[in-house]
Design a protein around this motif. Sequence first.
Motif, PDB file in Angstrom:
ATOM      1  N   GLN A  55       3.855  -2.534   9.232  1.00 48.49           N
ATOM      2  CA  GLN A  55       3.578  -3.171   7.948  1.00 48.49           C
ATOM      3  C   GLN A  55       2.464  -4.215   8.073  1.00 48.49           C
ATOM      4  O   GLN A  55       1.572  -4.311   7.227  1.00 48.49           O
ATOM      5  N   ALA A  86      -0.873  -4.102   6.298  1.00 44.14           N
ATOM      6  CA  ALA A  86      -1.384  -5.209   5.477  1.00 44.14           C
ATOM      7  C   ALA A  86      -2.755  -5.650   5.957  1.00 44.14           C
ATOM      8  O   ALA A  86      -3.668  -5.889   5.150  1.00 44.14           O
ATOM      9  N   GLN A  87      -2.872  -5.748   7.292  1.00 43.19           N
ATOM     10  CA  GLN A  87      -4.181  -6.131   7.823  1.00 43.19           C
ATOM     11  C   GLN A  87      -5.244  -5.077   7.504  1.00 43.19           C
ATOM     12  O   GLN A  87      -6.373  -5.410   7.151  1.00 43.19           O
ATOM     13  N   THR A 113      -5.085  -3.065   4.965  1.00 39.97           N
ATOM     14  CA  THR A 113      -5.362  -3.168   3.522  1.00 39.97           C
ATOM     15  C   THR A 113      -6.275  -4.343   3.236  1.00 39.97           C
ATOM     16  O   THR A 113      -7.241  -4.233   2.456  1.00 39.97           O
ATOM     17  N   GLN A 114      -5.952  -5.496   3.888  1.00 45.22           N
ATOM     18  CA  GLN A 114      -6.808  -6.672   3.703  1.00 45.22           C
ATOM     19  C   GLN A 114      -8.225  -6.412   4.185  1.00 45.22           C
ATOM     20  O   GLN A 114      -9.205  -6.766   3.515  1.00 45.22           O
TER      21      GLN A 114
END
Length: 382
Positions: free
Chosen positions: A181, A185-186, A188-189
């Motif tokens: 996750q 998230a990283q 996605t960021q």
Amino acid sequence: MFGYRVPAPDEAMLISGGKRGMGTAPFRVVTGHGAFVLPVFRKTRFLTLAMCEAEVDETCVTKQGIALTVRAVIAFKVGNDTESIVNAGQRFLSDQDQMSILTGRIFAGHLRSIIGSMTVEEIVTERQKLATEVLETSKAEMATIGLTVDSLQIQSIDDGQTGYIAAMAAPHKAAIQRQAQIAQAQATQASVQAQQEAERNQAEYARQTAVVRAEYSAEVDRAQAQAAQAGPLAQAHATQEVLIAQTELAQRAAELRQQQLVAEIVKPAEAEAERIRVLATAEANRMKVQAEAAASYDRVALDRMLIDQLPQIVKEAAAGLAGANVNVLNGADGLGEIAAGLVGQGLTILDSVRQNLGSPQARSAEKEHGRRVVGQGPIEIE
């Protein structure tokens, strides 16, 4: 050639019959070359030396009493030495497929034995250790039947419906999920940042493009404006140069006219003024000389006239005193003093008149007085 037999590279030729070359073995082993085989008297068979495969799918119970289904694959073959070929030939020559079946059974027994002494955690985390122990324990037994194991691979370990392995893996799975996750998230960021950066780059490129286009358009407009103004500017510059030339010509004409005026008017006027000044100075000097001469003449004439009139003045003064009431205290001396006083007064009057003859007014008055004296006779004193 009749009676000459050659085995394949992955085969061993077993020649039975006769006793020559067999020693203690029931047949003669030939590998890598051919041999003459007498028909009827000798019998030839071939044993494969190629790699064989055996699969194991066995349910084993661990040290903790948990049943595990283990699937493994064994790669084996007949040994290359004569002893191994003889041992394998005696056991599997008539049915060589039995090598895979027997090998699987042997390894299944060793798997059950070794897994029974291990925990699930050890089996799951140390599969290579399990395979190594199985190989070591089965090596002597496999050598007895003439086989050698090249590798043992544990393909899968399954606990069925117990869920022990899943529970054991849950913390790691959760950590992995968290890491996944976080990584997602990283990612996605990073993707968002990359997209934003790409959008910023696109906007910056669009801005720079717009600026370049605006600058190009402005430059084109300036060039067009300059081209449109080139004619009028050239005409204006030509007109300006003409005006400048005309102005310079007018200035030169004015300077020339000024020089002409100076030569024609100012210089003659200055010369005339100088001439008049010189003449006036000469006339003034002449008149001054004449005036001084006239004054000198008049003074002499006046002095002479006064001297001539002095007895008459004294006489008139004495006549005035004749009817006056004068008391003479000193007799003849007192009378003499009065007469001397009258004479002194006359001399004083004469000096005063002489001193006043130096000014033009006095000289004019002297002349007028002289004319009066000359015309009217003696001066009367009251």
